[in-house]
Design an enzyme around this catalytic site. Structure first.
Site, PDB file in Angstrom:
ATOM      1  N   PRO A   1       0.835  -1.200   0.000  1.00  0.00           N
ATOM      2  CA  PRO A   1       0.000   0.000   0.000  1.00  0.00           C
ATOM      3  C   PRO A   1       0.873   1.255   0.000  1.00  0.00           C
ATOM      4  O   PRO A   1       1.966   1.267   0.582  1.00  0.00           O
ATOM      5  CB  PRO A   1      -0.802  -0.113   1.303  1.00  0.00           C
ATOM      6  CG  PRO A   1      -0.034  -1.065   2.148  1.00  0.00           C
ATOM      7  CD  PRO A   1       0.684  -1.995   1.227  1.00  0.00           C
ATOM      8  N   LYS A   2       0.396   2.278  -0.684  1.00  0.00           N
ATOM      9  CA  LYS A   2       1.130   3.553  -0.749  1.00  0.00           C
ATOM     10  C   LYS A   2       0.629   4.464   0.371  1.00  0.00           C
ATOM     11  O   LYS A   2      -0.508   4.921   0.352  1.00  0.00           O
ATOM     12  CB  LYS A   2       0.943   4.216  -2.111  1.00  0.00           C
ATOM     13  CG  LYS A   2       1.791   5.469  -2.278  1.00  0.00           C
ATOM     14  CD  LYS A   2       1.598   6.083  -3.650  1.00  0.00           C
ATOM     15  CE  LYS A   2       2.495   7.305  -3.817  1.00  0.00           C
ATOM     16  NZ  LYS A   2       2.262   8.324  -2.775  1.00  0.00           N
ATOM     17  N   TRP A   3       1.501   4.755   1.327  1.00  0.00           N
ATOM     18  CA  TRP A   3       1.137   5.567   2.481  1.00  0.00           C
ATOM     19  C   TRP A   3       1.197   7.046   2.147  1.00  0.00           C
ATOM     20  O   TRP A   3       2.058   7.487   1.393  1.00  0.00           O
ATOM     21  CB  TRP A   3       2.062   5.247   3.655  1.00  0.00           C
ATOM     22  CG  TRP A   3       1.875   3.837   4.115  1.00  0.00           C
ATOM     23  CD1 TRP A   3       2.498   2.723   3.643  1.00  0.00           C
ATOM     24  CD2 TRP A   3       0.942   3.386   5.093  1.00  0.00           C
ATOM     25  NE1 TRP A   3       2.031   1.599   4.264  1.00  0.00           N
ATOM     26  CE2 TRP A   3       1.078   1.974   5.174  1.00  0.00           C
ATOM     27  CE3 TRP A   3       0.019   4.022   5.920  1.00  0.00           C
ATOM     28  CZ2 TRP A   3       0.309   1.208   6.043  1.00  0.00           C
ATOM     29  CZ3 TRP A   3      -0.738   3.260   6.787  1.00  0.00           C
ATOM     30  CH2 TRP A   3      -0.601   1.877   6.839  1.00  0.00           C
TER      31      TRP A   3
END
Length: 349
Positions: free
Chosen positions: A31-33
């Site tokens: 996931p891209k934070w």
């Protein structure tokens, strides 16, 4: 500091792609934070929090300095993201407020809106540099530090989940947005760590909206349009500044000055430079944020990734003029809202 890798160090970056790369047997999906990119250096009691522009975050996040001392190995270099939670979602606006020049304010905010660090890469451990090791090895070594719980000795430093399943990654792309995350990062398992190189890929959400063009700012290079100021109406009929559209070629910027001239507003505009979000910039205090007001008559279609509160999180991308739309039809109601999702469920892996 006496580490195999010395700060400052520019992080490895990702280039945007339109769709999720298919699994070829080597890919890892994360996931891209949505926070501040940070490389953490720890050598005993010495801690350095390096930013993407290689200037330190250390003084702004004293609670993270203490968490790193308590939760990570004595000598380590870890790449990740600083985030602030607002309940069960990420709060980027609260994170931005953490960059403040006054020590007293920094101390207060550290208590009121404490930050967390989400780790996703291991660059050094003890005397060993892992920069040349493949990502699959670095990830396995990182997991050994955090264990099955997904966190180290405490809960402020966490490990991002990862999957090798393209189908699972597609599910994350759709659902994790509800917790404030903004896409998926894809890393080849054989990839060494390459500072300041766009060798990973990222897929981000993109949607479109029709917005009112209520003004523009000048470009820093001269008397051409720098960015269009965008507005949306709320249910009470008030026009809110929601962001800007930019990234025009220089020739087009010059043409826009002439095209927008008939719409320049002399009085009665609902906004002032002081009232717009971002009028005071902690990152660029000398930046001129004044604007040329326009009558609220022009409508433009823009692409955006997601909302941060009532505004576009990033700069919107111009798509086309919409002469067929009335300004008053440009409301918040048109915006797609992701279903909510719990951050704790994501961090539980």
């Amino acid at each position: 500091m006496n580490l195999p890798i010395a700060p400052p160090l520019a992080p490895m970056l990702a280039k945007p792609v339109k769709s999720l790369p298919p699994q070829d047997g080597t890919l890892f999906y994360e996931p891209k934070w949505d926070g501040f990119r940070c490389i953490v250096f720890r050598d005993g009691d010495e801690v350095y929090l390096g930013s993407r522009n290689e200037r330190p975050f250390t003084r702004y996040f004293p609670e993270l300095v203490e968490a790193v001392r308590a939760e990570l190995p004595d000598r380590v270099v870890v790449d990740g993201e600083i985030v602030v939670r607002g309940g069960q979602i990420l709060d980027f606006e609260a994170l931005q407020q953490r960059i403040h020049p006054a020590a007293s304010r920094v101390k207060l905010l550290a208590e009121e809106t404490p930050a967390s660090f989400v780790a996703f890469d291991l660059l050094a451990l003890g005397e060993e540099s892992l920069m040349e090791a493949p990502f699959a090895t670095r990830r396995a070594r990182l997991e050994e530090i955090f264990g099955s719980a997904g966190h180290a000795a405490g809960h402020a430093v966490r490990l991002t989940p990862v999957t090798t399943s393209e189908e699972r990654a597609a599910e994350w792309f759709d659902t994790f947005e509800g917790a404030g995350l903004d896409g998926i990062v894809v890393k080849p398992g054989g990839l060494p760590y390459q500072p300041d190189k766009r060798v990973m890929t990222k897929v981000k959400h993109e949607r479109t909206a029709d917005a009112v063009v209520a003004g523009y700012r000048w470009h820093k290079s001269g008397p051409v349009v720098g960015s269009l100021l965008l507005g949306l109406y709320d249910s009470e009929g008030a026009l809110h500044h929601v962001g800007v559209a930019a990234s025009f070629p220089m020739k087009r910027r010059a043409e826009l000055v002439e095209e927008l001239a008939p719409y320049v507003s002399q009085d009665g505009h609902p906004w002032s430079a002081e009232s717009l979000p971002g009028a005071i910039s902690k990152w660029s205090a000398t930046k001129d944020l004044s604007f040329v007001p326009l009558r609220s008559e022009l409508v433009v279609e823009v692409a955006y990734d997601h909302m941060e509160g009532r505004r576009f999180r990033h700069t919107a991308q111009f798509r086309r003029w919409r002469p067929d739309r009335t300004p008053r039809s440009c409301t918040y109601e048109q915006l797609e809202r992701p279903l909510s999702y719990d951050l704790d469920d994501i961090l539980a892996g």
